[in-house]
Design a protein around this motif. Sequence first.
Motif, PDB file in Angstrom:
ATOM      1  N   ARG A   1       0.098 -10.900   0.062  1.00  0.00           N
ATOM      2  CA  ARG A   1       1.118  -9.920  -0.324  1.00  0.00           C
ATOM      3  C   ARG A   1       0.487  -8.598  -0.721  1.00  0.00           C
ATOM      4  O   ARG A   1       0.945  -7.523  -0.319  1.00  0.00           O
ATOM      5  N   LYS A   2      -0.601  -8.650  -1.478  1.00  0.00           N
ATOM      6  CA  LYS A   2      -1.269  -7.409  -1.878  1.00  0.00           C
ATOM      7  C   LYS A   2      -1.869  -6.713  -0.658  1.00  0.00           C
ATOM      8  O   LYS A   2      -1.851  -5.485  -0.564  1.00  0.00           O
TER       9      LYS A   2
ATOM     10  N   ASP B   1      -0.641  -6.873   2.393  1.00  0.00           N
ATOM     11  CA  ASP B   1       0.499  -6.264   3.090  1.00  0.00           C
ATOM     12  C   ASP B   1       0.930  -4.982   2.391  1.00  0.00           C
ATOM     13  O   ASP B   1       1.254  -3.982   3.036  1.00  0.00           O
TER      14      ASP B   1
ATOM     15  N   LEU C   1       8.777  -5.841   0.902  1.00  0.00           N
ATOM     16  CA  LEU C   1       8.160  -7.099   0.478  1.00  0.00           C
ATOM     17  C   LEU C   1       9.105  -7.990  -0.326  1.00  0.00           C
ATOM     18  O   LEU C   1       8.776  -9.144  -0.608  1.00  0.00           O
TER      19      LEU C   1
ATOM     20  N   ASP D   1       0.819  -4.531  -8.278  1.00  0.00           N
ATOM     21  CA  ASP D   1       0.018  -5.010  -7.149  1.00  0.00           C
ATOM     22  C   ASP D   1      -0.779  -3.868  -6.526  1.00  0.00           C
ATOM     23  O   ASP D   1      -1.935  -4.051  -6.132  1.00  0.00           O
TER      24      ASP D   1
END
Length: 191
Positions: free
Chosen positions: A138-139, A141, A160, A170
Amino acid sequence: MTNVTQILSAIEQGDPAAAEQLLPLVYDELRKLAAARLAQEKPGQTLQATALVHEVFLRLVGSAKEPKWNGRAHFFGAAAEAMRRILIDRAREKKSQRRGGGRTREKLTGIEPTVEAPSDDLLALDHALVRLEASDPRKADLVKLRYFAGLTIPQVAEVLGVSTATADRDWSYARVWLHAEIKKGDDRCEG
């Protein structure tokens, strides 16, 4: 549903005319993203924003694979990733040409090796980003969307599906982590 979302849905269902309808709707936004991204590149960049947009569009819509997008935000996320890959490929190509490319190598005897020039910033970022993606997708992305697509924190949060505060935390963490990883890589090259 927006026009873009409807057209993306039509593309997924195999409508050949839908891709032609998509480009005029997203072209200006993609061009702004590409221009912003190219403005961050080192001087001497030969790729123009228009060419980058066309290459991105061909990769996203003109590929043999069936595209699967969950809407406008997902499409622009995919566009950011495609821009990243194109710029990384070009940086690698330039680096290989600069380091001798297709020239015939001659063996030199009696000459001390020199220290290789520091790696290109974009390649170092890519290597660090791959490591971040392995530990926290996720970070990774989020970084791609912020750095390569130029999205704001609220836009990234929407893409997200997280809160703005989470996206902001993040982003802060990822910037520090990437900086440390790139620094570690630079130290390895020097040592």
